[in-house]
Every structure is written in C-alpha cells, then in structure tokens.
Design an enzyme around this catalytic site. Structure first.
Site, PDB file in Angstrom:
ATOM      1  N   CYS A 139       0.810  -1.217   0.000  1.00  0.00           N
ATOM      2  CA  CYS A 139       0.000   0.000   0.000  1.00  0.00           C
ATOM      3  C   CYS A 139       0.843   1.266   0.000  1.00  0.00           C
ATOM      4  CB  CYS A 139      -0.955  -0.008   1.199  1.00  0.00           C
ATOM      5  SG  CYS A 139      -2.608  -0.603   0.740  1.00  0.00           S
ATOM      6  N   ASP A 182     -11.777  -5.165   3.201  1.00  0.00           N
ATOM      7  CA  ASP A 182     -12.932  -4.333   2.856  1.00  0.00           C
ATOM      8  C   ASP A 182     -14.246  -5.077   3.101  1.00  0.00           C
ATOM      9  OD1 ASP A 182     -11.367  -2.202   2.096  1.00  0.00           O
ATOM     10  OD2 ASP A 182     -11.335  -2.745  -0.015  1.00  0.00           O
ATOM     11  N   ASP A 209     -16.499   4.755   0.328  1.00  0.00           N
ATOM     12  CA  ASP A 209     -16.550   3.759   1.389  1.00  0.00           C
ATOM     13  C   ASP A 209     -15.621   2.602   1.037  1.00  0.00           C
ATOM     14  OD1 ASP A 209     -17.358   2.547   3.764  1.00  0.00           O
ATOM     15  OD2 ASP A 209     -19.411   3.285   3.519  1.00  0.00           O
ATOM     16  N   ASP A 210     -15.522   1.626   1.947  1.00  0.00           N
ATOM     17  CA  ASP A 210     -14.607   0.514   1.724  1.00  0.00           C
ATOM     18  C   ASP A 210     -15.015  -0.331   0.529  1.00  0.00           C
ATOM     19  OD1 ASP A 210     -12.624   0.650   3.939  1.00  0.00           O
ATOM     20  OD2 ASP A 210     -14.443   0.593   5.142  1.00  0.00           O
ATOM     21  N   LYS A 255       0.499   3.318  -3.346  1.00  0.00           N
ATOM     22  CA  LYS A 255      -0.790   3.858  -3.784  1.00  0.00           C
ATOM     23  C   LYS A 255      -0.643   5.235  -4.424  1.00  0.00           C
ATOM     24  CE  LYS A 255      -4.579   3.565  -1.364  1.00  0.00           C
ATOM     25  NZ  LYS A 255      -5.484   2.720  -2.133  1.00  0.00           N
ATOM     26  N   GLY A 297     -10.649 -14.324 -13.709  1.00  0.00           N
ATOM     27  CA  GLY A 297      -9.666 -13.271 -13.567  1.00  0.00           C
ATOM     28  C   GLY A 297      -8.938 -13.006 -14.858  1.00  0.00           C
ATOM     29  N   HIS A 298      -7.744 -12.457 -14.720  1.00  0.00           N
ATOM     30  CA  HIS A 298      -6.942 -12.089 -15.885  1.00  0.00           C
ATOM     31  C   HIS A 298      -5.473 -12.185 -15.509  1.00  0.00           C
ATOM     32  CE1 HIS A 298      -5.889 -10.056 -19.629  1.00  0.00           C
ATOM     33  NE2 HIS A 298      -5.073  -9.288 -18.928  1.00  0.00           N
ATOM     34  N   SER A 299      -4.635 -12.557 -16.467  1.00  0.00           N
ATOM     35  CA  SER A 299      -3.193 -12.623 -16.217  1.00  0.00           C
ATOM     36  C   SER A 299      -2.443 -12.035 -17.407  1.00  0.00           C
ATOM     37  CB  SER A 299      -2.747 -14.076 -15.992  1.00  0.00           C
ATOM     38  OG  SER A 299      -3.033 -14.872 -17.131  1.00  0.00           O
ATOM     39  N   ASP A 314     -11.195  -0.521   7.269  1.00  0.00           N
ATOM     40  CA  ASP A 314      -9.883  -1.129   7.448  1.00  0.00           C
ATOM     41  C   ASP A 314      -8.828  -0.076   7.153  1.00  0.00           C
ATOM     42  OD1 ASP A 314     -10.515  -1.194   4.708  1.00  0.00           O
ATOM     43  OD2 ASP A 314      -9.226  -2.913   4.332  1.00  0.00           O
TER      44      ASP A 314
END
Length: 731
Positions: free
Chosen positions: A409, A479, A439-440, A412, A529-531, A614
């Site tokens: 983090c 979250d 919001d989360d 960010k 998902g994705h890769s 969080d």
C-alpha cells in the site's frame, strides 16, 4: 537511446537451508548475479546462527543479534526470495522440494545446506526433557530461556551435557561461565561414554580437563545414559545427575527428511557428493556443509570447510545454470581449531600441537567478527546515476537519492490525486447501487439482498510469491470484513515479470494455491480473472460479499464512541526500510506473519460497531478522517495508545518513510501531532487492522475477545462532537 528492458527469468536456483556456505554464496551472488536466474532461499527462520560464535553467545560474550546472520537482509542484497519454512522432502526426479506449510517449490538447480542435528531420539526422555546442541538456533533460544528462569530463581542452576567431545566440553564451559557470572553458582556435569574427554587429542583433553576442574564441572567418563527426566539424568550404573537443562552433544545426525530421501546417502543418512559438490547421480542438485559427505575427501563436520567450499559452489551453480564446466572442491587436510574455555580464554590446536591463553580468545574473536562483518555491512550497491539532463521534477519525484518506490500500500496513488479524480465521476440514478465512491466497498441491492463489491491491487513487497498472494488476498478481504459481510466470490488480476513458460506455470501455481487456501477457508470461490506479463509482479483481487443485515459503513460513528484498532501500525515504515536493507530480519518475519493472519474472527468481534473501516494505504489518519467526515464527528487519538510493530519506531526515528507518507500527511493533517509516534498516523498499512467505533461497554468486551484470540488490539481514542477533524489528546 531507450533503456534496455530487464532480461526474462528462465531458471530457478533454490538454496535449501541458510548454512554458512549458502550465506556466502548469496553474498557473492549479490555482488555478481547471473542474469535470468530467479534465486530462492528456503530456511525455517529469518536468521541463521554462526557456529563459531555460539559458545561465546552461550557464555554471555555475544548477544543473539551478534550471533545471527540476517537472512532477510542477505536475501534482499542477493535479489533472492526468502521462503520461511522447513524443507521436509525432496524429489530429485521431478525437481521438487516440499516446504512445511507451503507445499511444493520447483527448481532447475538446487543446493542443500541444512546442517545436522544432535537430538538423541532413541534415548528415553530426551525428546521431552533435553535439547540437542544443534540446530544451533533452537539450542540458543532454549538456553536463554533457561538462564532467565535460573536468574529469577525459578529453577536450580543445574546443567548436564551428554557428550564430552570438544564441542560438548566447550558448551559445558560456556554454560558454567554464564551461570557463575549471572548467579554466582553453577552445577554443571558432563557425561562421556569413552574413558577420556575430547577424543584422541590428549593435549587438548588435558587443557579442557584442567579448565573443567577450575570451573567446578563434574566429569563422568566411561558412563552410559539410560534415561533423562525433568530433573535428573540417569546413568546405567544407577548414578543420578541433577539437571534442569540437559544438552545432547554426543553425535552428528542427519535430518530425518534427508536420511529418508531417495538421494544417494551414507549409512548414517548424509548426502553423497562428487568432488564438484554435485549430488552423486543428480545433475541439477548439489549439497554442502555438514549434511554432505565427500566420498573423495572425507572430513570432520566443521564450519571451516563450509567457508572454503563457498566460492567453488557458487562457480559450479553458475556453471550448471549457464552450461559451463564444473570444478572440484579440494578441502585442506588440517585446519586451525580455536576452542573457547568459557571466559575470554581459548586454546588452539593444529598439526597435533595445542596451546592456550587469553590472547587466543582475542584472536578467535577477531576471526569470528571478520566473518560476521561480511553480513553486517553488506556492500551498498548504488543506484545508477540519473542521465543528464532529465525533465524537471524527476529528481524531486525520486526524492533526490534514487529512493525506490515502495510496494504494497506504500505504492498507492496519492490521496489528493485520487480524490480529485473521484470528484469527476458522474453518479447515475440506479436504484440498485446504494453507495457512492468513498466507502470501503460498493453496496448493491440484488433481489432484495445486500451485496458488497470491492477491488484491491498491490505491488509486490516480497519476492516470496506465495506469501505475497496470501497477504494480498487477506488485504482485499479487509474491505469485505469491515462492512460486516461474508466473502462470496473473487476475480484475480495477475501481472508477472517477464519469465519463461515453465517459470510462469510455477509462479501461477504458487499464487493460485495461496489465494485458494485463503479464500476457500473464508467460503469464497475464485470464479475467474486475468493474467499478463509486465514490468513487475502485481496482484489484484475483486471480491463480492453478502450481508445478512445492513452493511457497516464508515458513516455511523457517534459522539461517546471509542475507537478500537485490531492490529499494530508501522508496516509501511518496516517495508520501506526492508527494501533498503535496513530493517531487522526478525522484525520483518514477525510483521509478515501477522499480515498473513486472517481477520474474520476480529470482524465478528466487532459486529456491533457503529462504523468500521480497514486501515490501509492512506494510513490511520486518512481512514479515520474519512469516517469523521462521513459521520459528522471529531476524533481524539492518544499517540501513546497506538500499537506499533516491533522495530518500526526505531526505524521511523532514523527517518524511514514510505513513498506515500508526505501525501498522506498533507491529505489528513492531525492537530497536536508532535510526538515521534505521530509518524504512524500517516504510515500506509498493507493488510492493516480494522478500525471500529463502538459504544464503550461494547468496546471493552470486544477488546477482551480480540486479545484472547491473539490479536494485538487496542483502544486508541474516542469519537466526540465537533467539526470533522482529528486531535491528538494530551498525555
């Protein structure tokens, strides 16, 4: 001219164990790596003790920190990933190593340097009431615990050493010295099966016997131990020796997983190696140190050979990875033995000659300190100089020194930049979207049920792919938990650094295994998902969760509430310092262990919260200020009440900060935040704690439940009436 792209990773080199040879190889690798190789070090703990200084540590001459090689710092220097876990099996056909708690780790080339142990498993009572002199770290830890108990008067200063060889006598003298220094008395006994101590070295035996007599150590020769109890060592002739701390030093034994492996072994379970240190019949596998046996040149189990083997092993690993020719290791026939005598005295033996005196301890100390200094002061590899000229702002963005961009983090986007972007988002009039940005997680209404939706992406902060995936999944789940929801489904977005297809497969398998373990335990399904490949490792998760009640948001805090935080602060400082090789490895290992711990049970303890979030990238102040603004209240925080990760405060005082720290400070100023601990108000947290506003009586019950469950939770402040702001209350 464009800068050259990083070379793809094509081979996995795995160093199993943090023994002296591997430590030296890793240092050499950091100085001159082989491009295209991904290096992994597997070791049970974040440090590896240096055997040469163990007796001095036991005697009290060296601290534990002086004894240990910091493998976390060494791995960072070597560009290696460090997997903290014990190897438990190896398959030399499939090239797989099984690591406890982690599953299988694949290799193209590997080396084994796991040392030996001195646990006497066949001796009745040993497993429950004694410890082996090896592994060294285990013995050192148990000794310090016993010494503390003896000093406190909780146990008698009674010690027994099984084995009167040089190593056993050295440790007996060291323990006797420490007890006499700290308590003024010591009752130490040595039990030796043969008629003389110290084996065939009569001059050394005479000097050791004299030193033992002076220290008041009782020598029991030609004696056989029949049983070990909690307070005594029983001999076959009926003699009972009082002992509250019993040490086995009567042999060198191969670790069970190696002695039971399909590798070529001696009758005692040691790995047979060729002159090149390659395991016999295993092209991509090497072994060195005490766990290996050189059939061509048998030698005693001694650290001096491990040191001499390191350059040869490093060259042969490079040769195996790059198609080169292996070279033989030719160990010396004899070596200088420097043996501590408890106090700052030592004896020296070589070529059959033995001498003793205080000057020899100083000589030994200089040799040992010189060896350890290689790891305490790793070379500072300067970042490449900036080209000239560069665009305005580049030097400032790099903070003038080429300081690396933080990960987790800490990487960010600045909160001010993000807020400005979100202000431009146009809200639709959909009735099934019940929340806006801020919001989360988003709150959606689907068929009358409340569903929460969130996404999180992290830049890798550790080279340990499996551990990173585990923490990234738990970070994203924060979250969901903060809103009182139960995890439902997950999409993964994975970016790998450029690597060959076999390494892609291995890496993806590690990521998916870790993510599935975390998410599956929480009842969530990975649905897709994705890769892709890119410049570096990143991992993102998009999660949904279901609420059986109205979600907990950050908008319900009430004056009179108290603020409860479930986890310490300081991960940003620690990870920033670790990237620069400045953090203590044990502190980093402790941090990662906490970050890899789920918080579902913590969320359950906070189910009655009026508001919850969080604490992640924008720091405690950023997330608390968002709660204050959403709730229309003011918060008061006590800096002395903030729980801080071990080692973080010292690093913060040294000036270590995460990349986003200044932006966080500007976005969420705190009134009266002047203490050194104020840094942690703005420190970005990866997989940070849950922050809840609760009624005081509820908070006290929740705190007790959290602490009973093992969480380092604390009440850190209150919610008050007033304009949205944060004030540090006077202490």
């Amino acid at each position: 001219m464009h800068m050259q792209a990083p070379l793809p990773l094509t081979r996995d080199l795995v160093l199993i164990g943090g023994g002296h040879t591997h430590a030296l190889v890793a240092r050499m690798w950091g100085m001159k790596p082989l491009p295209g190789t991904r290096v992994t070090i597997i070791n049970p703990g974040p440090t590896a003790p240096y055997s040469g200084m163990l007796p001095g540590h036991i005697a009290g001459h060296y601290s534990r920190q002086e004894l240990d090689i910091d493998l976390v710092q060494l791995a960072r220097f070597a560009g290696a990933r460090l997997i903290l876990g014990a190897a438990t099996a190896i398959d030399p056909v499939k090239n797989l190593i099984h690591v406890e708690g982690r599953g299988e780790i694949a290799y193209d080339v590997a080396s084994i340097d796991v040392g030996i142990h001195a646990e006497m498993a066949s001796l009745p009572g040993f497993a429950n009431h004694a410890t082996g002199a090896k592994p060294l770290d285990q013995y050192a830890t148990r000794w310090q615990a016993f010494l503390a108990q003896a000093v406190a008067g909780d146990v008698a200063p009674e010690v027994a050493v099984i084995g009167g060889g040089v190593a056993g006598m050295e440790l007996a003298l060291a323990m006797s010295h420490a007890l006499r220094q700290d308590l003024g008395e010591a009752r130490v006994s040595v039990v030796e099966a043969s008629t003389e101590i110290a084996g065939k070295n009569r001059p050394a035996a005479a000097l050791l016997t004299k030193a033992a007599e002076k220290a008041g150590i009782a020598l029991h020769t030609n004696a056989e131990v029949s049983r070990i109890g909690p307070k005594t060592v029983s001999l076959a002739d009926g003699t009972e020796i009082a002992s509250r701390f019993t040490v086995g030093a009567a042999g060198a034994f191969a670790h069970g997983w190696l002695s039971e492996s399909p590798l070529p072994l001696t009758a005692d379970g040691f790995v047979l190696v060729e002159p090149s240190l390659r395991v016999e019949g295993c092209d991509g596998l090497f072994a060195t140190g005490d766990c290996a046996h050189m059939r061509h040149a048998p030698r005693p189990k001694a650290g001096v050979f491990a040191v001499r083997a390191a350059p040869v092993l490093r060259d042969n690993l490079v040769a195996a990875l790059s198609g080169g020719t292996l070279k033989p290791f030719k160990p010396q026939k004899d070596y200088l033995k420097l043996i501590s005598l408890g106090g700052k005295k030592a004896l020296a033996e070589k070529w059959g000659r033995t001498i003793s005196g205080p000057g020899l301890w100083g000589w030994k100390n200089r040799i040992d300190q010189k060896f350890m200094e290689q790891f305490r002061s790793l070379p500072k590899m300067k970042p490449p100089a900036l080209p000239a000229p560069v665009t305005l702002g580049v030097a400032e963005e790099l903070q003038g020194t080429g300081k690396p961009l933080c990960a987790g983090c800490g990487a960010k986007v600045a909160p001010g930049a993000l807020s400005a972007a979100l202000e431009q988002v146009t809200q639709t009039s959909r009735t099934d979207v019940l929340s806006g940005p801020g919001d989360d997680a988003a709150i959606l209404s689907i068929g009358g049920k409340r569903q929460v939706l969130t996404t999180d992406h992290l830049r890798a902060f550790t080279e340990d792919t499996g551990l990173f995936a585990r923490i990234a999944a738990l970070h994203a789940l924060g979250d969901i938990w903060a809103m009182g929801a139960k995890p439902q489904a997950a999409l993964l977005s994975i970016t790998l650094p450029r690597m060959s297809e076999p390494l892609q497969s291995r890496t993806m398998a590690e990521i998916m295994r870790a993510a599935q373990e975390v998410l599956g335990r929480e009842g969530a399904e990975i649905v897709g998902g994705h890769s892709t490949m890119g410049a570096e490792m990143t991992l993102g998760l998009t999660l949904t969760g279901l609420c059986n009640r109205d979600p907990i948001t950050n908008a319900g805090a009430r004056p009179g509430d108290v603020l409860l935080l479930t986890r310490p602060l300081g991960s940003g400082v620690l990870l920033a310092a670790e990237m620069q090789g400045e953090a203590d490895g044990s502190d980093i290992a402790s941090l990662l262990d906490i970050l890899a711990t789920p918080q579902a049970d913590a969320a359950a303890c906070l189910a009655e919260a009026h508001a919850m979030t969080d604490v992640t990238g924008f720091g405690l102040a950023g997330h608390l200020l968002a709660m204050c603004r959403a709730s229309g209240v003011r918060a008061s925080v006590g800096l002395d009440d903030l729980p801080i990760y071990e080692g973080a405060l010292d690093l913060a005082e040294e000036g270590h900060r995460s990349s986003i720290y200044d932006a966080n400070l500007a976005a969420a100023p705190v009134i009266n935040a002047h203490d050194a601990r104020a840094v942690f108000l703005h420190d970005p947290q990866t997989a940070g704690g849950l922050l809840a506003a609760l009624a005081p009586e509820v908070a006290e019950r929740a705190l007790a439940s959290l602490q009973a469950a093992g969480h380092s939770a604390a009440i850190i402040g209150t919610i008050d009436e007033g304009a949205p702001e944060i004030i540090c209350r006077e202490t």
